[in-house]
Design an enzyme around this catalytic site. Sequence first.
Site, short mmCIF file in Angstrom:
data_model
loop_
_atom_site.label_atom_id
_atom_site.label_comp_id
_atom_site.label_asym_id
_atom_site.label_seq_id
_atom_site.Cartn_x
_atom_site.Cartn_y
_atom_site.Cartn_z
N ASP A 1 9.04 27.27 21.20
CA ASP A 1 8.56 28.64 21.02
C ASP A 1 7.66 28.82 19.80
OD1 ASP A 1 10.23 28.90 23.17
OD2 ASP A 1 11.20 30.73 22.46
N HIS B 1 12.39 30.25 10.88
CA HIS B 1 12.85 29.27 11.87
C HIS B 1 12.40 27.85 11.58
CE1 HIS B 1 14.41 32.44 14.31
NE2 HIS B 1 13.23 32.99 14.51
N ASP C 1 12.05 42.95 14.07
CA ASP C 1 12.41 42.89 15.48
C ASP C 1 13.85 43.36 15.68
OD1 ASP C 1 13.37 40.68 14.15
OD2 ASP C 1 12.19 39.23 15.30
N TYR D 1 7.80 42.95 16.76
CA TYR D 1 6.80 42.81 17.83
C TYR D 1 6.46 44.11 18.54
CZ TYR D 1 8.21 38.25 16.45
OH TYR D 1 8.48 37.16 15.66
C1 X5A Z 1 10.03 35.10 13.36
C2 X5A Z 1 10.51 35.43 14.72
C3 X5A Z 1 10.95 34.77 16.98
C4 X5A Z 1 10.82 33.62 17.91
C5 X5A Z 1 11.28 34.00 19.31
C6 X5A Z 1 11.15 32.87 20.26
N1 X5A Z 1 10.49 34.47 15.65
N2 X5A Z 1 11.63 33.18 21.55
O1 X5A Z 1 10.88 36.57 14.97
ZN ZN Z 2 12.71 37.45 14.69
#
Ligand code: X5A
Ligand code: ZN
Length: 628
Positions: free
Chosen positions: A92, A135, A265, A305
Amino acid sequence: MGTALVFDEEMTRYKLLWFDPACVIETPERLTVSHEALVRTGLAARCVPTPVREASDDDILLVHSKEYLEAVKKTPYMTLDDLKEFTLNYGDVYFHPNIYHCAKLAVGAALQLVDAVMTGKVRNGMALVRPPGHHSMRSAASGFCVFNNVAIAAKYAQQKYAVQRVLIVDWDIHHGQGVQYAFEDDPSVLYFSWHRYEHQEFWPKLRDSDYDCVGKDKGAGFTINVPWNKIGMQNSDYLAVFCHVLLPVAYEFCPDLVLVCAGFDSAIGDPEGEMCATPDIFAHLTHLLMNLAGGKLCAVLEGGYNLTSLSQSVCLTVQSLLGDPPPRPTDLQGPCQSALESIQCVRSAHRKYWSCLQHAVQRPPSDVSTKLEAHGEARVSKADLVWPQPARHLPPALCTAAVIPEDLLCPLGCFRIPREQRDVAVSTWSSLAALVGRLQRNEIRNGLALVSDVSMAMAHVFGHTPKQRVLAVCVGDTEALPGLPEDGKTLTVHFSKEALDKPRCKYYIPVCLKKGLMQAACSLLLPLSYQYDPDLVLLTRVPGSHMDQSEWQQLVGLLQGLAGGHVLVLIQEGEKALVGPTASSLSGSPASSPGPLSAPGAEDIEALERLKYRLTTDWKLLQTSGEC
Ligand code: X5A
Ligand code: ZN
C-alpha cells in the site's frame, strides 16, 4: 512563545502515476487544502513560518538501514515500469520520481520543527508534510510512507538535544507499526497509538497492534496500543481513552518532549477510518497534551483523506497550539461498549508497568474481546456523516483580568480591574462582580482574584451567575464551602487531604487524596468536567493544600479546555505566592512539570478507583470497563 508552521509546496509535487485503488486517496490536494485553510482562517499568519530542509543521510540512518536508503535513492532515475516494480516490494505505497526528494523534505520538516522547539524559538508547532511516515520501517516503505518522519525526529531530539524521555502520541487511525518497531525495546520513548483494528481485520492486520503488545525487554510497558474493534467511534470514546489511559500514563512518564503523529483519518467523514469523532475533538486532544514537557509539542501530519474534515481538523489543532480556547465539546454521551472493552483491556495489560493503573480491573488474558457489540449499528449511516462546520471563533482580545491589591504588582500578561471604591472589602466585591460580568460577555477570557474569604467570594460569584452552569473546583482544606446550590447549576469537586463529607448529591464530589493529584485530575476531574460542560469554571484555592505549584499549574491549564476557556481563579490571601504562577498559566504560558516523583501511591489509586466506580452511574465518562 509562538507556534511554528513548517510547510513547503514542493511536497505537493508527487502523485500516483498508475491505477492502484489502495493508493488513490493519497493526493497532493491533502496538503494544499490544509495549508489554504490555515491561510484563509488567518491561523497561518499567526504562526512563525519555518522553512523545511532536506534531511541528511545521517538523519535518515537514525532509523533506516543503509540498504533501504540506497534503494530509495535510485527511484528518481527509474522509469515508470521500474517504479511500479519497486513499489511491488512493499504494501500500500507508491513511488514517483520526486517522492525521494519530498520524503527528505518531510523528514527535514519534522527536524526543523524539533530544532525550533528545542532551541526555544517557539513553544510548539506543526509540520504539514507528504509523504507521511509512521508506517515506514527500518528497511521498508509501507502505507504511503517512505521515511519515518516522527521516529527520526525522536532519535534526533535525543541525540542532538540530550532529550531523555519522548512521548509519541499517534492519533492517526492506522497503527504506526514503523514507530512501534523503532522503539519497542526502548524505555526512553513511550509510543501510544489508537487504531482501527476490528480484531485484526483492518490494515495492516498485524497481531502486533493489539492491546497486549506492550513492548519488549527494557521497553516493556512503553508501547501502548488501543485497538478500536468497531467503526463509528465518537468524541466520547477518544476523550475516554485520553482521560483513562494516555494522560495518567503520560504524567507518570513525564516526557521532555511530545511528538504527535497527527493523522486526521481518525475524524468523521474519512473513508479509511470510518469513525465519527468531529474535527473539534482535535482542539481538545491538542490542548490536553500542551502542558506536558513544559509545553514542547511537535505535531507532524500523517494521514487524513477527507479533504473537508482534514483541513478543519488541521485548523483546530493549530488553533489550540496557538493558545486559543478549544470550542465547547459536543455530544459527550459516554464511551460505547466496544470502546470500554478496549479501554479495560489496555489498562489491564499495563497495570504491572504503571502505578496509575495498578488497580485497574484485571482481565484474564484469555478473555478475547469479541463478545460485546457496540451500541446500535456496526455500520455508520450516511446521516451520521454530517457534522457542523466548526464555529468561526474570535479569541477575546484581552486575556486575563486580575483583582488583586494595589501593593501587588500586576502579573505579566494580565490587566488589573480598577477599584472603584475606597473601602477595600466593598471594592473587592464590586471588582469581582465586574470581572464576572466581563467573562459572561466574553470580553475577557479568564480571570484571577486574591480574596480574604474564598467561601464568601464563591457565594458572591454564584449570586452573579444565576443562569449559568458553574463547575467549582476547590483545592485545599476548606471547612465552610458556601451553601452550594444543588439544582445542577453547579458541580463541585473538592480536593482535600483531610477526609471530607460524604457526597451529598450527584453535584458535590469530595476527593480525599494524599498524592496522585494529576491522576485524579486526568481520570476523575476531566471526565466529570467534560460531561458537565460548564459555562464557567470557578477554581478556588485555600491554604492547607497538598497540591504543589506545578500540579496546580497543570490543573489551571487542563481546565482551560472547558467553558470556552472561561476560568475564574479565586485565591485566598494566605496563598499569595500562587498569584504569579496562576496568572502565568491563565495567560497561556506552559505549566511546569510535576516531575516523575508525583507518581501516586497504591492507597490513593485504590481510593480513586472506588470513588470513580461509585460515580459511574451518574457520570458515564468515568467508566473504564464494559458490562461483563
Ligand atoms: C499514513 C496513513 C494509510 C495507509 C492505508 C493503506 N497511511 N491501506 O494514513
Ligand atoms: Zn492513517
